[in-house]
Each structure stands twice: as C-alpha cells, then as structure tokens.
Design an enzyme around this catalytic site. Structure first.
Site, short mmCIF file in Angstrom:
data_model
loop_
_atom_site.label_atom_id
_atom_site.label_comp_id
_atom_site.label_asym_id
_atom_site.label_seq_id
_atom_site.Cartn_x
_atom_site.Cartn_y
_atom_site.Cartn_z
N LYS A 114 0.87 -1.55 0.09
CA LYS A 114 -0.02 0.37 0.81
C LYS A 114 0.55 1.62 -0.05
CE LYS A 114 -4.46 -1.51 2.21
NZ LYS A 114 -5.33 -1.83 2.65
N LYS A 197 -7.00 -10.56 -8.36
CA LYS A 197 -8.30 -10.22 -7.61
C LYS A 197 -9.63 -9.22 -7.95
CE LYS A 197 -7.77 -8.80 -3.34
NZ LYS A 197 -8.41 -8.33 -1.58
N LYS A 200 -12.11 -4.03 -4.16
CA LYS A 200 -12.87 -2.72 -3.79
C LYS A 200 -12.33 -1.17 -4.53
CE LYS A 200 -12.90 -2.57 0.32
NZ LYS A 200 -13.81 -3.86 1.56
P1 ATP Z 1 -8.60 -4.01 -0.94
O1 ATP Z 1 -8.99 -4.42 -2.56
O2 ATP Z 1 -9.68 -2.62 -1.17
O3 ATP Z 1 -8.01 -4.07 -0.16
P2 ATP Z 1 -10.90 -5.46 -0.88
O4 ATP Z 1 -12.44 -5.70 -1.67
O5 ATP Z 1 -9.89 -6.66 -1.16
O6 ATP Z 1 -10.80 -4.27 -0.74
P3 ATP Z 1 -10.93 -6.25 1.73
O7 ATP Z 1 -11.66 -5.48 3.11
O8 ATP Z 1 -9.21 -6.27 1.57
O9 ATP Z 1 -11.78 -5.93 0.67
O10 ATP Z 1 -11.57 -7.24 2.42
C1 ATP Z 1 -12.70 -7.75 3.37
C2 ATP Z 1 -12.60 -9.28 3.39
O11 ATP Z 1 -13.35 -10.13 1.77
C3 ATP Z 1 -11.63 -9.90 3.31
O12 ATP Z 1 -11.85 -10.73 4.69
C4 ATP Z 1 -11.01 -10.54 2.28
O13 ATP Z 1 -10.49 -12.13 1.99
C5 ATP Z 1 -12.35 -11.02 0.89
N1 ATP Z 1 -12.44 -11.12 0.10
C6 ATP Z 1 -11.73 -9.53 -0.62
N2 ATP Z 1 -11.81 -9.74 -1.97
C7 ATP Z 1 -12.10 -11.27 -2.39
C8 ATP Z 1 -12.06 -11.90 -3.60
N3 ATP Z 1 -11.73 -11.21 -4.47
N4 ATP Z 1 -11.86 -12.89 -3.22
C9 ATP Z 1 -12.57 -13.83 -1.77
N5 ATP Z 1 -12.66 -12.56 -0.71
C10 ATP Z 1 -12.29 -11.50 -1.39
#
Ligand code: ATP
Ligand code: LTN
Length: 334
Positions: A114, A197, A200
């Site tokens: 980050k 992946k 968000k």
């Molecule tokens: P960012 O990419 O902005 O960090 P994110 O969309 O990855 O955000 P997080 O807040 O990091 O979301 O994750 C929240 C939860 O959702 C975590 O437990 C993470 O493992 C799960 N998660 C996030 N993205 C995925 C994905 N593409 N597939 C499965 N699980 C996910």
C-alpha cells in the site's frame, strides 16, 4: 462448553461490498454466527489509514453496516458494531504499538504494497501501524479464531506474536488466537481482468459485481465478462481464467460442483451459460440488496442497532482493557 469466539472486521472503503467480499468473507460470517460466539466490526479507524473524505466515510460506514445485516448477520445472534464506537481499540493499539518492533512492523507485506502504491513519502504512520490496530481488534475480545482470507495471514501471525509477548512480559492476559480457519473459500477474480482479484480499490466498475447492483447491471456485467476464444465451458485456471472464475461463482452460489456444471453445460455456448449465471447471481443478491435498502431507509433504527452492538462489544473490551492497564502498570484513576 462455551462456544468459541470469532472476530472479524471489514473496512468501509467502498460504496458497496462486492461479490468477492460476500463469497470470501461475509457468507462465512453469517454461517459462523450459528455455531460461534461471533463479533463483527466495521473498521472505520482502519479506513482512515489512506486519504479519505469525511462525509463519504460516514456514509460508507452506515452502508457497510447495513450490508452486513442485509447479508444475514442477525444482531440477536452476533455482535455487529463500528470500531470507532469502542475507544478501547485505539487505546490497546497504543499499548501494543509499544511492544511491537519497528523492524517487525516494517516487514508487513500489505504495508509495503500500500505504501508503494501511495508513494512512500505519502504513506502515513497510521498505515504503518495498521496491523497493530488489527491485533488490538482481535485481542480485545479474547478471540479464538479469526475468519479472514489468505492475504491476512501475516497480520494474524503478528497478532499471535504480540499476544504471546505481552503475556510473557506482563502475565497471562490475552487469548492467543488460533490458526485462522480457511474454509476453502472461493477467490473471486475481476470480470474484465480475470487474473486479478476482484477488489474494491483496484478493480474497474465493470470488473466488480457489487452487492447493491441492480439486476440490469448484474446481467450487463456478466454478459460482458472476459472469457476466451475456445468456447468450452471448462475450468482451467491457467488457460481459461475468465471461464474458471464464472464457474466458481456459479458453483459457490448454486451449491452445484464445478464438475457438475461442466457436465451440464458441455456443448452449450458462453452466451447461454452467462445468461443462466446472471440469473443465479441476481437471485442470490436481490434479497441482500432489498434488506440492505430497508435498513438504510430507517437510519435511526440502524444507528440504534449499532449502538446496542457497540455497548455489547464495549462490555467485553473494557474488561480486557482494565486488565491491560493494570498489568502494564498504569495508576488507576482515584
Ligand atoms: P481492497 O482490494 O481495497 O483491499 P478488498 O475488496 O480486497 O479491498 P478487503 O476489505 O481487503 O476487500 O477484504 C474484506 C474481506 O473480503 C476479506 O476477508 C477478504 O479476504 C475478502 N475478499 C476480498 N476480495 C475477495 C475476492 N476477490 N475473493 C474472495 N474474497 C475476497
Ligand atoms: N485487515 C483486514 C480488516 C480487519 C480485520 C480486523 C480482520 C481489520 N481488523 C480484525 C479480522 C480481524 C482486511 O483488510 N481484510
């Protein structure tokens, strides 16, 4: 025997959670409330470790909480609260920060990623100590297990190390959280960039199915999802990441195995497959969206539910903090 305690948190850093968040996290949270003493937190303190807009944060925190309830968390069966409503999180984070090595914190991969993305002179001290705050979240609640994805493994190891170090130096205080449960969760990838992946913060809107997307948007995004030219509906992570991702989503939502889906769609075109999948996704998400909208329509009621959640959380957290203050040698207020 008391049920094991689980704790998990999610950042309110987007206008909506997405299908990856749901399949990878929230759906497990909902299941766990039946068998565990579950505590779930919208981690707004973590959400200010990167630059943010205050009005947007407030709005996203409400929407995040409403979505947790919309996805099926039941305040009768688990605790749902907002991190900043329980000041003990910040307080314990300070104490734990004082037993965390600078080098130890510097090795956290997520910080390095980050910080690199933000530009190293832009990264804040809060971003650096993010994992220490996460450890505080977990340790305040005598947590036995922390359901999170693979990317959080290192933060969990740090949490365990800090708990053991504190206990060793100051006397048994914290439950050392066990290895996290990774119940074979589906990793969902970006619809337009299926090797990345679904995220968000880094996916484009067309790559993400939001839990709050209208049916028309879901249908459009799935019909435009990237596949490949060979036309076969078959899972192959390397050669066919797009189709594999769609099969995985279908399987996770319908309960049918990927092998059964491959057999059922043998010889069918991508068009038919995507059409069916879109309906599966629409049907799965519609009730979540409707419940979320209902929660958001009555903000006063939502805020009351969160106040009750915070009071219940605080009851546990303040007891832990009393012990910590005593162990660390703070003079009790007279
Ligand atoms: P960012 O990419 O902005 O960090 P994110 O969309 O990855 O955000 P997080 O807040 O990091 O979301 O994750 C929240 C939860 O959702 C975590 O437990 C993470 O493992 C799960 N998660 C996030 N993205 C995925 C994905 N593409 N597939 C499965 N699980 C996910
Ligand atoms: N860092 C986590 C969110 C998070 C969390 C927690 C998860 C903050 N505090 C405590 C579990 C327990 C993430 O990015 N998924």
């Amino acid at each position: 025997m008391a049920r094991p305690r689980v704790f998990s948190g999610i950042q309110p850093t987007a206008d909506s959670f997405h299908l990856g968040n749901y399949l990878g996290a929230l759906r497990q949270w909902v299941t766990l409330q039946e068998t565990h003493d579950a505590v779930y937190c919208v981690v707004d303190l973590h959400a200010i470790t990167l630059p943010h807009d205050p009005a947007l944060l407030r709005q996203r925190t409400r929407v995040a909480a409403a979505q947790l309830l919309g996805a099926g968390l039941d305040p009768q069966r688990c605790i749902v609260f907002v991190q900043s409503h329980v000041p003990e999180h910040a307080e314990l984070a300070w104490v734990l920060g004082c037993i965390t090595g600078f080098g130890e914190a510097s090795r956290m991969i997520q910080f390095k990623d980050k910080a690199a993305r933000a530009g190293s002179d832009q990264a804040s001290v809060g971003l650096f100590t993010y994992p220490v705050l996460q450890a505080a979240d977990i340790l305040l609640y005598a947590t036995d297990q922390v359901p999170v994805g693979e990317d959080q493994r290192q933060h969990l190891e740090l949490t365990r190390d800090l708990a053991q170090r504190f206990n060793h130096r100051f006397g048994a205080t914290f439950v050392v959280p066990g290895p996290y449960i990774l119940t074979d969760v589906a990793k969902i990838t970006d619809l337009t960039e299926p090797t990345a992946k679904m995220s968000k913060s880094s996916s484009a809107p067309q790559g993400i199915v939001d839990l709050l997307d209208e049916p028309a948007a879901i249908r459009r995004k799935i019909s435009r999802a990237v596949t490949d030219a060979d036309g076969e509906i078959r899972a192959d992570e390397q050669a066919k990441p797009g189709v594999t991702n769609l099969l995985r989503i279908y399987s996770a939502l319908s309960g049918e195995s990927v092998a059964d889906l491959e057999a059922r769609y043998a010889g069918a075109g991508y068009g038919t497959f995507k059409k069916d999948l879109a309906e599966v996704v629409v049907d799965a998400l519609a009730p979540i969206r409707e419940r979320t909208e209902k929660m958001l329509a009555d903000e006063a009621q939502l805020d009351r539910l969160l106040a009750v959640g915070a009071a219940r959380a605080r009851e546990i957290a303040s007891q832990t903090m009393d012990t910590v203050r005593n162990r660390i040698g703070f003079l009790p207020p007279g």
